[in-house]
Design a protein around this motif. Structure first.
Motif, short mmCIF file in Angstrom:
data_model
loop_
_atom_site.label_atom_id
_atom_site.label_comp_id
_atom_site.label_asym_id
_atom_site.label_seq_id
_atom_site.Cartn_x
_atom_site.Cartn_y
_atom_site.Cartn_z
N ALA A 151 19.54 -2.32 -3.81
CA ALA A 151 19.29 -2.63 -5.23
C ALA A 151 20.45 -3.40 -5.86
O ALA A 151 20.27 -4.15 -6.81
N THR A 152 21.65 -3.19 -5.35
CA THR A 152 22.80 -3.94 -5.84
C THR A 152 23.25 -4.99 -4.82
O THR A 152 23.97 -5.92 -5.14
N HIS A 189 17.16 2.21 -1.57
CA HIS A 189 16.68 2.38 -2.95
C HIS A 189 15.25 1.86 -3.12
O HIS A 189 14.35 2.59 -3.48
N ASP A 227 27.79 1.04 -5.33
CA ASP A 227 27.02 2.20 -5.78
C ASP A 227 28.01 3.24 -6.26
O ASP A 227 29.02 3.50 -5.59
N HIS A 236 28.11 6.35 -6.30
CA HIS A 236 28.36 7.58 -5.53
C HIS A 236 29.07 7.35 -4.21
O HIS A 236 29.12 8.25 -3.35
N ILE A 250 15.79 7.90 -8.11
CA ILE A 250 15.89 6.65 -8.87
C ILE A 250 14.51 6.26 -9.44
O ILE A 250 14.24 5.11 -9.78
N ARG A 254 21.95 13.11 -11.29
CA ARG A 254 21.79 12.57 -12.65
C ARG A 254 20.47 13.04 -13.25
O ARG A 254 19.45 13.00 -12.57
N ARG A 274 15.04 8.91 -16.56
CA ARG A 274 15.40 8.39 -15.23
C ARG A 274 14.37 8.80 -14.17
O ARG A 274 14.16 8.08 -13.20
N ASP A 291 21.58 3.52 -17.18
CA ASP A 291 20.13 3.73 -17.15
C ASP A 291 19.51 3.45 -18.54
O ASP A 291 18.36 3.04 -18.63
N ARG A 345 15.83 -6.76 -9.10
CA ARG A 345 17.29 -6.83 -9.09
C ARG A 345 17.84 -8.17 -8.60
O ARG A 345 18.98 -8.51 -8.88
N SER A 393 25.76 4.53 -13.34
CA SER A 393 25.68 3.73 -12.12
C SER A 393 26.61 2.53 -12.14
O SER A 393 27.19 2.17 -13.16
N ARG A 405 25.44 -0.47 -11.38
CA ARG A 405 24.58 -1.67 -11.41
C ARG A 405 25.16 -2.74 -12.34
O ARG A 405 25.25 -2.54 -13.54
C1 MIC Z 1 22.10 5.41 -9.26
O1 MIC Z 1 22.15 6.50 -8.72
O2 MIC Z 1 22.05 5.26 -10.50
C2 MIC Z 1 22.06 4.16 -8.38
C3 MIC Z 1 20.69 3.62 -8.47
O3 MIC Z 1 22.30 4.53 -7.06
C4 MIC Z 1 23.12 3.20 -8.90
C5 MIC Z 1 23.09 1.87 -8.26
C6 MIC Z 1 21.98 0.98 -8.75
O4 MIC Z 1 21.67 0.99 -9.94
O5 MIC Z 1 21.44 0.24 -7.94
C7 MIC Z 1 24.55 3.72 -8.78
O6 MIC Z 1 24.75 4.91 -8.75
O7 MIC Z 1 25.50 2.93 -8.80
#
Ligand code: MIC
Ligand code: SF4
Length: 644
Positions: A37-38, A65, A119, A121, A361, A379, A384, A481, A494, A534, A536
């Protein structure tokens, strides 16, 4: 001078800067990871840098993702990522192999190494003694190009663990307890370094639960020492050679100390809609649970799923509770299957999902309207889950399994004996062969692009005067988010900034995009901890695409602040937080942007008169980046300068 573990790893990787908390430091990066996603944006940016091959010791591209593949977008992105990996020397993890952080911990994380990942995490690998940080995609692209990663030297907090977990308390309850104590902004600018006699009682997967969710504290990262438990883990993973012992010097100093007595902890939950709304499970006794989800990069290890399987064994979830289980990796799935632990899950009627992020997600698995969902994730921001009024409680796998059986939360006092803790089986199968290693020479590989992949437009430099309207006013703890919602439909865009920008602030204010379209320049006004959550970078790229020139806030979250700088948006701080009330949405402001100096207070004027003092914590380099219109422009300019 004696060093703590964080300082040791930083000193070892320091390219420039001095190790005074708050000072800018540049670190050599050994490993990078991306997720799909990123990752598409990160690799588009890497491609623009014109190198033949990544410069890191190891770079891995995971697909976890966007795995629903509704239409061509996700599979096009996956194909692009696979071809980029092959061309530039990156290990590729195909969809279905597992969640990036779980896979990285099992297969690649090494004590003492630096890792950045696109990411938030990424600190999961801190469970194995790595200094692992979340970053925007562009920062990861630069690290792959061999550039150092620039951060503020963090303060180091010693989290002193005493005693050991008892009864039904688990690693998740340690981090939920800490979040309740310190809040989602309690870790900004800090590394949480775990120490004390309680450390040895925790296995690496348990440590990784804690370092993973340290992201919710807003921390730069979290880290455990590398000790006998780390050796056991790496040996079980078939990587004994990756072990090295690493810990703080005996008399090391810390900036702060937090004490946690593990034996005093009990099962906890984070109540809707913030990970720091910690409550005891006992206090939720009787609350109906409509859905339980076990998985995500926080809690999807073999140990976690084995505990759930033991609890489910021979039983069925309550008829009104939907139970979903997503193993963190194929290795976890294989271990469950070989140990006979898949049978109790299958026969319970639980729904077994692909090894991927899934419901975490909003990729399916949304709860019903107003439904209570007990999730082992990290989260629970509003909406979300994909259901706007879904009530998500973050809990441990054992708590989720029990809630699924009872159809409600119940007091742990009545749960009986907890299952035996299983770390990993005697014989752990390797799934290393499921990754695709790049060829030694990728020069002939052709990159495969689909119509979903739209190259980035170059950004204009910052205007010398910002004359803008406050396009949106929001409060504290606005997450990425909120800025750019997740979920299957939006996340599929994305790699297409013009398309995804239409969703900016969509859930906060559906009029926002139309409103800013009518404006020439816009600014956002926000409270504390703007951009938490996140990594992102689309949450900066999207607003930038729509014409946002500055965000004026009481404070910023670390990764998002860096993303704003990277894409040429000014992160300004209200010199007096009380001025928040003097600025309204719709107000016209004027700011002499050319006159801004690093760290120097300046004023903006409202509607041609009233002055509001604003400050910044930008370095000379960051300010120059913003003025150039963002880091890609700055990098291009410096490369052109170097080659002329
Ligand atoms: C998240 O847990 O919010 C994500 C999706 O893994 C994001 C990355 C993203 O938005 O692609 C993250 O934690 O950085
Ligand atoms: Fe995936 Fe959820 Fe982990 Fe983000 S927090 S990487 S979406 S499992």
């Amino acid at each position: 001078m004696p060093h703590n573990l964080t300082q040791k790893i930083i000193a070892e990787h320091l390219v420039s800067g001095d190790m005074t908390p708050g000072a800018e430091i540049a670190l050599r990066i050994d490993q990078t990871l991306t997720q799909d996603a990123t990752g598409t944006m990160a690799y588009l940016q890497f491609e623009a840098m014109g190198l033949d091959r990544v410069q890191t010791e190891l770079s891995v591209s995971y697909v976890d993702h966007n795995t629903l593949q509704v239409g061509f977008r996700n599979p096009d992105d996956h194909r692009y990522l696979q071809s980029v990996a092959e061309k530039y020397g990156i290990v590729f993890s195909p969809p279905g192999t597992g969640i990036c952080h779980q896979l990285h911990l099992e297969n690649f994380a090494k004590p003492g190494k630096t890792l950045i990942g696109s990411d938030s995490h990424t600190p999961t690998a801190g469970g194995a003694g790595a200094m692992a940080m979340g970053a925007g995609g562009l920062s990861v692209a630069l690290a792959m190009a061999g550039e150092p990663y620039v951060i503020s030297m963090p303060k180091v907090v010693k989290v002193n663990l005493t005693g050991r977990l008892t009864g039904w308390a688990s690693a998740k309850d340690i981090i939920l307890h800490l979040l309740g104590k310190l809040s989602v902004k309690g870790g900004v600018g800090k590394v949480f370094e775990y120490a004390g006699e309680g450390v040895a009682s925790l296995s690496v997967p348990e440590r990784a639960v804690i370092t993973n969710m340290g992201a919710e504290l807003g921390a730069t990262t979290s880290i455990f020492p590398s000790d006998a438990r780390t050796r056991e883990f790496l040996t079980a993973m078939g990587r004994p050679g990756d072990f090295s012992e690493l810990g703080p010097d005996p008399d090391a100093d810390y900036d702060e100390v937090v004490d946690i007595d593990l034996s005093s902890l009990e099962p906890m939950a984070a109540a809707p809609h913030m990970p720091d709304k910690a409550v005891t499970i006992a206090s939720l006794d009787g609350l109906k649970v409509d859905q339980a989800c076990i998985g995500s990069c926080t809690n999807s290890s073999f140990a976690d799923l084995a505990a759930a399987a033991d609890i489910l064994n021979g039983q069925k979830p309550h008829p009104d509770t939907d139970l979903l289980i997503a193993p963190g990796s194929r290795q976890v799935l294989l271990m469950l299957s070989r140990e006979g632990l898949l049978d109790p899950i299958i026969t319970s009627g639980a729904r077994i999902l692909e090894c991927a992020c899934g419901p975490c997600i909003g990729m399916g698995g949304s709860p019903s309207s107003g439904g209570v969902s007990a999730r082992t994730f990290n989260r629970n921001f509003e909406g979300r889950s994909g259901t706007k009024d879904g009530q998500v409680y973050l809990v441990s796998p054992m708590t989720a399994a029990i809630a699924a059986l009872n159809g409600k939360f119940t007091d742990p006092a009545g749960w009986g004996e907890p299952p035996k803790r299983r770390e990993f089986p005697a014989d752990v199968p390797s799934i290393r062969a499921m990754f695709i290693d790049p060829p030694a020479d990728g020069s002939k590989v052709e990159i495969k692009r689909g119509p979903n992949i739209v190259a980035l437009d170059p950004f204009e430099p910052m205007p010398s005067v910002i004359e803008a309207t406050v396009a949106l006013k929001v409060g504290d703890d606005i997450t990425t988010d909120h800025i750019l919602p997740a979920g299957a439909e939006i996340t599929a865009l994305r790699s297409n900034i013009p398309a995804i920008s239409r969703h900016i602030f969509g859930r906060v204010d559906p009029e926002f995009v139309d409103r800013i379209d009518r404006l020439d320049q816009g600014v956002i006004l926000a409270g504390e901890n703007y951009g938490q959550g996140s990594s992102r970078e689309h949450a900066a790229l999207g607003p930038r695409h729509l014409g946002v020139k500055a965000v004026i806030a009481k404070s910023f979250a670390r990764i998002h602040r860096a993303n704003l700088v990277n894409f040429g948006i000014l992160p300004l701080l209200l010199a007096d937080p009380a001025d928040f009330d003097r600025l309204d949405q719709g107000a016209k402001i004027r700011l002499d942007a050319a006159a801004i100096r690093p760290g120097v207070e300046t004023v903006l004027t409202i509607d041609g008169g009233d002055p509001i003092p604003v400050k910044n914590d930008l370095t000379e380099k960051e300010l120059a980046t913003i003025k150039a219109g963002g880091l890609l422009n700055a990098v291009r300019a410096s490369r052109q300068g170097a080659s002329s």
